[in-house]
Enzyme design. Structure first.
Site, PDB file in Angstrom:
ATOM      1  N   GLY A  72       0.831  -1.188   0.000  1.00 42.04           N
ATOM      2  CA  GLY A  72       0.000   0.000   0.000  1.00 42.04           C
ATOM      3  C   GLY A  72       0.870   1.244   0.000  1.00 42.04           C
ATOM      4  O   GLY A  72       1.980   1.239  -0.538  1.00 42.04           O
ATOM      5  N   ILE A  74       2.477   2.825   2.442  1.00 39.96           N
ATOM      6  CA  ILE A  74       3.743   2.660   3.163  1.00 39.96           C
ATOM      7  C   ILE A  74       4.690   1.783   2.361  1.00 39.96           C
ATOM      8  O   ILE A  74       5.871   2.092   2.205  1.00 39.96           O
ATOM      9  CB  ILE A  74       3.487   2.059   4.558  1.00 39.96           C
ATOM     10  CG1 ILE A  74       2.692   3.036   5.421  1.00 39.96           C
ATOM     11  CG2 ILE A  74       4.819   1.720   5.242  1.00 39.96           C
ATOM     12  CD1 ILE A  74       2.203   2.442   6.731  1.00 39.96           C
ATOM     13  N   ARG A  94      -2.772  -8.338  -2.204  1.00 43.72           N
ATOM     14  CA  ARG A  94      -3.997  -9.145  -2.110  1.00 43.72           C
ATOM     15  C   ARG A  94      -4.578  -9.407  -3.487  1.00 43.72           C
ATOM     16  O   ARG A  94      -5.097 -10.491  -3.770  1.00 43.72           O
ATOM     17  CB  ARG A  94      -5.014  -8.421  -1.219  1.00 43.72           C
ATOM     18  CG  ARG A  94      -6.292  -9.178  -0.955  1.00 43.72           C
ATOM     19  CD  ARG A  94      -7.072  -8.520   0.184  1.00 43.72           C
ATOM     20  NE  ARG A  94      -7.358  -7.118  -0.133  1.00 43.72           N
ATOM     21  CZ  ARG A  94      -8.491  -6.694  -0.696  1.00 43.72           C
ATOM     22  NH1 ARG A  94      -9.421  -7.572  -1.032  1.00 43.72           N
ATOM     23  NH2 ARG A  94      -8.691  -5.411  -0.920  1.00 43.72           N
ATOM     24  N   THR A  95      -4.494  -8.412  -4.360  1.00 43.87           N
ATOM     25  CA  THR A  95      -4.953  -8.568  -5.739  1.00 43.87           C
ATOM     26  C   THR A  95      -3.834  -8.150  -6.685  1.00 43.87           C
ATOM     27  O   THR A  95      -3.137  -7.159  -6.434  1.00 43.87           O
ATOM     28  CB  THR A  95      -6.192  -7.702  -6.015  1.00 43.87           C
ATOM     29  OG1 THR A  95      -5.901  -6.338  -5.715  1.00 43.87           O
ATOM     30  CG2 THR A  95      -7.365  -8.160  -5.158  1.00 43.87           C
ATOM     31  N   ARG A 160       1.226  -4.090  11.659  1.00 47.19           N
ATOM     32  CA  ARG A 160       0.541  -4.390  12.912  1.00 47.19           C
ATOM     33  C   ARG A 160       1.148  -5.655  13.506  1.00 47.19           C
ATOM     34  O   ARG A 160       1.419  -6.625  12.792  1.00 47.19           O
ATOM     35  CB  ARG A 160      -0.962  -4.585  12.675  1.00 47.19           C
ATOM     36  CG  ARG A 160      -1.698  -3.291  12.327  1.00 47.19           C
ATOM     37  CD  ARG A 160      -1.757  -2.362  13.531  1.00 47.19           C
ATOM     38  NE  ARG A 160      -2.497  -1.134  13.260  1.00 47.19           N
ATOM     39  CZ  ARG A 160      -1.926   0.007  12.881  1.00 47.19           C
ATOM     40  NH1 ARG A 160      -0.608   0.063  12.712  1.00 47.19           N
ATOM     41  NH2 ARG A 160      -2.662   1.089  12.670  1.00 47.19           N
ATOM     42  N   GLU A 189       1.008  -4.129  23.224  1.00 45.60           N
ATOM     43  CA  GLU A 189       1.716  -2.869  23.416  1.00 45.60           C
ATOM     44  C   GLU A 189       1.139  -2.139  24.623  1.00 45.60           C
ATOM     45  O   GLU A 189      -0.075  -2.038  24.756  1.00 45.60           O
ATOM     46  CB  GLU A 189       1.613  -2.003  22.157  1.00 45.60           C
ATOM     47  CG  GLU A 189       2.256  -2.634  20.943  1.00 45.60           C
ATOM     48  CD  GLU A 189       2.179  -1.771  19.691  1.00 45.60           C
ATOM     49  OE1 GLU A 189       1.670  -0.633  19.776  1.00 45.60           O
ATOM     50  OE2 GLU A 189       2.619  -2.233  18.626  1.00 45.60           O
ATOM     51  N   HIS A 208       6.772   1.582  18.939  1.00 44.50           N
ATOM     52  CA  HIS A 208       5.709   1.989  18.023  1.00 44.50           C
ATOM     53  C   HIS A 208       5.676   3.512  17.881  1.00 44.50           C
ATOM     54  O   HIS A 208       4.605   4.138  17.962  1.00 44.50           O
ATOM     55  CB  HIS A 208       4.348   1.468  18.502  1.00 44.50           C
ATOM     56  CG  HIS A 208       3.320   1.425  17.403  1.00 44.50           C
ATOM     57  ND1 HIS A 208       2.173   0.662  17.465  1.00 44.50           N
ATOM     58  CD2 HIS A 208       3.252   2.067  16.202  1.00 44.50           C
ATOM     59  CE1 HIS A 208       1.449   0.818  16.376  1.00 44.50           C
ATOM     60  NE2 HIS A 208       2.087   1.678  15.584  1.00 44.50           N
TER      61      HIS A 208
END
Length: 248
Positions: A72, A74, A94-95, A160, A189, A208
């Protein structure tokens, strides 16, 4: 207000996010984490502390391969910097986009779908995880991927924590299947004091905060107030809509 919201269907309620606000700093962290292990920064700091002048071989990022799980905003920002370093970029999506879209992406050399996750780990010197957390991505990266990891692979996670099986990651770091890890996110966290990650010498660990710049809250607020709110008031399409079915 709660009754009003209850009467709004999922199709009517539009959600947006601040995608893009944090991408550049996380891309910079990614390259820093790669260099941390390529140049063996812990060795440099240890020698400086001991006033020890001892030369040793280092690695170049040029010519190395970085695999990006979650291509994406990032992921693309990291790919852009990686290309500037002369790295090969493998993206997992994913696609799969059209061949024309892949051909016109200047930052990505190869695109795989999620069925090729093991292949990405086998071909990469560095793996960046920048995937969102959804039911489909929960523990997407597990022992199976670490078993397929290329020798001396470095794993970096800025997405994540629960996307990764943390216990499997710790085991792979301890037994040498992974050279090291740069981790800015964790399953729990703050990271529990009892976690073995604190004590592993081959882990670069941050709380983080690699997207926590002086201006990150201001920039995300400005995006909403100055960009999306006027679009909403004038009935124009909003930027960064959230796909509620996909979860991001």
């Amino acid at each position: 207000m709660s009754k009003t919201l209850q009467n709004i269907s999922d199709d009517t309620l539009i959600l947006t996010n601040a995608k893009g606000t944090f991408s550049s700093t996380l891309a910079e962290y990614t390259m820093m984490a790669c260099s941390y292990f390529a140049k063996d920064l812990p060795q440099l700091l240890k020698q400086k502390k001991n006033q020890q002048w001892k030369k040793y071989n280092i690695l170049e990022l040029r010519g190395a391969t970085i695999g990006i799980v979650g291509y994406g905003d990032i992921g693309r920002s990291a790919a852009k910097l990686a290309k500037a370093y002369g790295m090969k970029v493998i993206a997992l999506r994913r696609t799969i986009p059209s061949p024309e879209a892949i051909q016109h992406d200047p930052y990505c050399d190869v695109v795989y779908d999620t069925h090729s996750l093991n292949t990405l780990f086998r071909e990469s010197d560095y793996v960046l995880c920048s995937a969102p957390l959804t039911p489909e991505t929960y523990q997407l990266i597990s022992q199976e991927q670490f078993d397929h990891a290329k020798e001396n692979l470095v794993f970096i996670n800025v997405g994540r924590g629960p996307v990764v099986d943390e216990e499997a990651l710790i085991a792979a770091l301890k037994d040498g299947r992974l050279k090291g890890a740069g981790l800015d996110v964790f399953v729990t966290e703050p990271l529990d004091e009892s976690s073995e990650l604190w004590k592993l010498d081959n882990v670069l660990l941050s709380p983080h905060n690699m997207d926590q710049t002086d201006t990150f809250m201001l920039e995300s607020t400005q995006f909403f107030v100055e960009e999306n709110l006027p679009r909403f008031l004038h009935g124009h399409p909003l930027l960064n809509p959230v796909d509620k079915k996909a979860g991001y």
